[in-house]
Design a protein around this motif. Structure first.
Motif, PDB file in Angstrom:
ATOM      1  N   LEU A 158       0.921  -1.256  -0.053  1.00  0.00           N
ATOM      2  CA  LEU A 158       0.065   0.040   0.229  1.00  0.00           C
ATOM      3  C   LEU A 158       0.932   1.287   0.009  1.00  0.00           C
ATOM      4  O   LEU A 158       0.357   2.341   0.350  1.00  0.00           O
ATOM      5  CB  LEU A 158      -0.950   0.047   1.232  1.00  0.00           C
ATOM      6  N   GLY A 159       2.252   0.904  -0.195  1.00  0.00           N
ATOM      7  CA  GLY A 159       2.949   2.177  -0.587  1.00  0.00           C
ATOM      8  C   GLY A 159       3.648   2.943   0.860  1.00  0.00           C
ATOM      9  O   GLY A 159       4.189   4.037   0.609  1.00  0.00           O
ATOM     10  N   ILE A 160       3.540   2.110   1.979  1.00  0.00           N
ATOM     11  CA  ILE A 160       4.138   2.633   3.032  1.00  0.00           C
ATOM     12  C   ILE A 160       5.610   2.103   3.117  1.00  0.00           C
ATOM     13  O   ILE A 160       5.815   0.973   3.423  1.00  0.00           O
ATOM     14  CB  ILE A 160       3.264   2.298   4.412  1.00  0.00           C
ATOM     15  N   MET A 161       6.621   3.036   2.724  1.00  0.00           N
ATOM     16  CA  MET A 161       7.878   2.753   2.802  1.00  0.00           C
ATOM     17  C   MET A 161       8.513   2.519   4.347  1.00  0.00           C
ATOM     18  O   MET A 161       8.026   3.109   5.126  1.00  0.00           O
ATOM     19  CB  MET A 161       8.570   3.598   2.099  1.00  0.00           C
ATOM     20  N   PRO A 162       9.561   1.691   4.217  1.00  0.00           N
ATOM     21  CA  PRO A 162      10.060   1.409   5.684  1.00  0.00           C
ATOM     22  C   PRO A 162      10.409   2.608   6.531  1.00  0.00           C
ATOM     23  O   PRO A 162      10.090   2.852   7.904  1.00  0.00           O
ATOM     24  CB  PRO A 162      11.371   0.636   5.597  1.00  0.00           C
ATOM     25  N   ASP A 163      10.703   3.729   5.781  1.00  0.00           N
ATOM     26  CA  ASP A 163      11.089   5.006   6.797  1.00  0.00           C
ATOM     27  C   ASP A 163       9.877   5.700   7.120  1.00  0.00           C
ATOM     28  O   ASP A 163       9.977   6.420   7.849  1.00  0.00           O
ATOM     29  CB  ASP A 163      12.170   5.740   5.848  1.00  0.00           C
ATOM     30  N   GLN A 164       8.868   5.216   6.548  1.00  0.00           N
ATOM     31  CA  GLN A 164       7.402   5.954   7.037  1.00  0.00           C
ATOM     32  C   GLN A 164       6.883   5.182   8.150  1.00  0.00           C
ATOM     33  O   GLN A 164       5.986   5.378   8.533  1.00  0.00           O
ATOM     34  CB  GLN A 164       6.495   5.986   5.822  1.00  0.00           C
ATOM     35  N   ARG A 165       7.565   4.043   8.479  1.00  0.00           N
ATOM     36  CA  ARG A 165       6.961   3.363   9.650  1.00  0.00           C
ATOM     37  C   ARG A 165       7.504   3.442  11.038  1.00  0.00           C
ATOM     38  O   ARG A 165       8.399   2.608  11.440  1.00  0.00           O
ATOM     39  CB  ARG A 165       7.211   1.728   9.407  1.00  0.00           C
ATOM     40  N   GLU A 166       7.356   4.531  11.466  1.00  0.00           N
ATOM     41  CA  GLU A 166       7.981   4.993  12.683  1.00  0.00           C
ATOM     42  C   GLU A 166       7.525   4.219  13.838  1.00  0.00           C
ATOM     43  O   GLU A 166       8.227   3.572  14.710  1.00  0.00           O
ATOM     44  CB  GLU A 166       8.022   6.575  13.143  1.00  0.00           C
ATOM     45  N   LEU A 167       6.117   4.194  14.019  1.00  0.00           N
ATOM     46  CA  LEU A 167       5.542   3.508  14.992  1.00  0.00           C
ATOM     47  C   LEU A 167       4.651   2.354  14.228  1.00  0.00           C
ATOM     48  O   LEU A 167       3.930   2.630  13.592  1.00  0.00           O
ATOM     49  CB  LEU A 167       4.317   4.322  16.041  1.00  0.00           C
ATOM     50  N   THR A 168       4.757   0.940  14.776  1.00  0.00           N
ATOM     51  CA  THR A 168       4.291  -0.049  14.093  1.00  0.00           C
ATOM     52  C   THR A 168       3.610  -1.078  15.148  1.00  0.00           C
ATOM     53  O   THR A 168       3.336  -0.789  16.263  1.00  0.00           O
ATOM     54  CB  THR A 168       5.541  -1.128  13.419  1.00  0.00           C
ATOM     55  N   THR A 169       3.186  -1.956  14.491  1.00  0.00           N
ATOM     56  CA  THR A 169       2.433  -3.198  15.226  1.00  0.00           C
ATOM     57  C   THR A 169       3.147  -3.757  16.236  1.00  0.00           C
ATOM     58  O   THR A 169       2.751  -4.293  17.450  1.00  0.00           O
ATOM     59  CB  THR A 169       1.715  -4.277  14.304  1.00  0.00           C
ATOM     60  N   TYR A 170       4.508  -3.475  16.224  1.00  0.00           N
ATOM     61  CA  TYR A 170       5.416  -3.924  17.310  1.00  0.00           C
ATOM     62  C   TYR A 170       5.033  -3.082  18.475  1.00  0.00           C
ATOM     63  O   TYR A 170       5.175  -3.520  19.599  1.00  0.00           O
ATOM     64  CB  TYR A 170       6.766  -3.764  16.880  1.00  0.00           C
ATOM     65  N   GLU A 171       5.307  -1.771  18.409  1.00  0.00           N
ATOM     66  CA  GLU A 171       5.155  -0.976  19.361  1.00  0.00           C
ATOM     67  C   GLU A 171       3.775  -0.998  19.991  1.00  0.00           C
ATOM     68  O   GLU A 171       3.443  -0.794  21.213  1.00  0.00           O
ATOM     69  CB  GLU A 171       5.417   0.742  19.048  1.00  0.00           C
ATOM     70  N   LEU A 172       2.527  -1.442  19.193  1.00  0.00           N
ATOM     71  CA  LEU A 172       1.298  -1.516  19.643  1.00  0.00           C
ATOM     72  C   LEU A 172       1.205  -2.704  20.651  1.00  0.00           C
ATOM     73  O   LEU A 172       0.702  -2.607  21.598  1.00  0.00           O
ATOM     74  CB  LEU A 172       0.321  -2.025  18.487  1.00  0.00           C
ATOM     75  N   LEU A 173       1.872  -3.890  20.207  1.00  0.00           N
ATOM     76  CA  LEU A 173       1.976  -4.928  20.891  1.00  0.00           C
ATOM     77  C   LEU A 173       2.771  -5.196  22.124  1.00  0.00           C
ATOM     78  O   LEU A 173       2.433  -5.755  23.374  1.00  0.00           O
ATOM     79  CB  LEU A 173       2.236  -6.171  20.226  1.00  0.00           C
ATOM     80  N   LEU A 174       4.078  -4.413  22.118  1.00  0.00           N
ATOM     81  CA  LEU A 174       5.062  -4.534  23.131  1.00  0.00           C
ATOM     82  C   LEU A 174       5.441  -3.409  23.793  1.00  0.00           C
ATOM     83  O   LEU A 174       5.979  -3.270  24.902  1.00  0.00           O
ATOM     84  CB  LEU A 174       6.152  -5.194  22.412  1.00  0.00           C
ATOM     85  N   GLU A 175       5.007  -2.278  23.447  1.00  0.00           N
ATOM     86  CA  GLU A 175       5.415  -0.931  23.881  1.00  0.00           C
ATOM     87  C   GLU A 175       4.331  -0.130  24.410  1.00  0.00           C
ATOM     88  O   GLU A 175       4.501   1.124  24.554  1.00  0.00           O
ATOM     89  CB  GLU A 175       6.421  -0.381  23.338  1.00  0.00           C
ATOM     90  N   GLY A 176       2.989  -0.660  24.331  1.00  0.00           N
ATOM     91  CA  GLY A 176       1.998   0.074  24.784  1.00  0.00           C
ATOM     92  C   GLY A 176       1.377   1.320  23.921  1.00  0.00           C
ATOM     93  O   GLY A 176       0.787   2.415  24.267  1.00  0.00           O
TER      94      GLY A 176
END
Ligand code: ADP
Ligand code: MG
Length: 267
Positions: free
Chosen positions: A55-73
């Motif tokens: 969907l065109g979201i490049m890695p440098d646009q992924r500052e907060l991700t599902t990792y932070e959702l699951l593990l960092e609140g």
């Protein structure tokens, strides 16, 4: 236009096999519902991040991700990013998520982390009518979290040999989640993907799937269509990349079928 007062529906797109069409189905079913007037969120729960890239979201646009959702609140509203389509958002992932499975294992109520981050109320407040969780090719704790957080599962089945074998294993996990963590979980349906009507194997897989799973198998079959596989490199759902392609037509039909089904069945 869907009814905005109804409960949003969260659907986990699951199959522990890779390359069966999970990500393609999540993206294009979402795009088809957006065409129907909905706002839709995709949650990328695969460390490979194919839904995010597609969907065109490049890695440098992924500052907060599902990792932070699951593990960092982190909050879902803070990790969601917009795609080129104003009514289609994504909670992106990166390879960071590959360590989440092990890290989650030591957490308390480890199967409920996503559910707690993604309550019906939260989803409704954000204005989505559907949420699709794009799962990794595994029955790991990420996938279990997706099943616990969801109303239903949608299973893409690639029309190839051994397709059904994986399905029985998946059903065991589904029943286990229902018995232990999410009794309301339903099967939204099983969708045949990369279907080739001239190929006997495709027809055999379809016959086997329908005899084993009956009405749980969607009438709509998604044909193998090169435009479907080209679309992600243009950072678009096939529905906008080539709106009249066979793949687009199939995903629209699948969305109609999804909307016209009352409630997914329990199997
Ligand atoms: P998964 O998420 O289950 O690993 P993908 O959705 O990424 O599977 O699909 C695997 C590959 O097959 C991708 O390269 C994708 O573009 C391609 N593909 C998926 N569906 C179709 C289809 N209907 N026709 C042609 N290629 C497809
Ligand atoms: Mg995928």
């Amino acid at each position: 236009m869907s009814n905005r007062t109804t409960q949003p529906k969260i659907i986990a797109v699951v199959n522990q096999k890779g390359g069966v069409g999970k990500t393609t189905t999540a993206i294009n079913l979402a795009a088809a519902l957006v065409e129907q007037g909905e706002r839709v969120l995709i949650i990328d729960l695969d460390p490979q991040g194919n839904a995010s890239t597609g969907l065109g979201i490049m890695p440098d646009q992924r500052e907060l991700t599902t990792y932070e959702l699951l593990l960092e609140g982190a909050l879902i509203k803070d990790i969601v990013v917009k795609t080129n389509n104003p009514n289609l958002d994504i909670a992106p992932s990166t390879t960071d998520l590959s360590s989440a499975d092990i890290q989650l294992a030591s957490r308390e109520r480890r199967s409920f982390i996503l559910k707690n981050a993604l309550s019906q109320q939260t989803v409704r407040d954000l204005g989505y009518q559907h949420v699709f969780i794009d799962c990794p090719p595994s029955l790991n704790l990420l996938t279990v979290n997706a099943m616990v957080a969801s109303d239903s599962i949608l299973v893409p089945l690639q029309s190839e040999y051994f397709a059904l074998e994986g399905l029985s294993q998946l059903m065991l996990t589904y029943r286990d989640v229902r018995q232990t963590a999410n009794p309301k979980l339903r099967i939204e349906g099983i969708v045949l993907t990369m279907f080739d009507r001239r190929n006997n194997l495709s027809l055999q897989v379809e016959a086997d799937a329908r005899s084993a799973m009956g009405e749980l198998v969607f009438e709509t079959r998604v044909p193998r269509n090169v435009r479907v596989s080209e679309a992600p490199s243009f950072a678009k759902p096939v529905l906008s990349f080539d709106p009249t392609s066979k793949g687009s037509i199939a995903y629209r039909a699948l969305a109609q079928e999804l909307l016209s089904r009352k409630v997914g069945q329990a199997a």
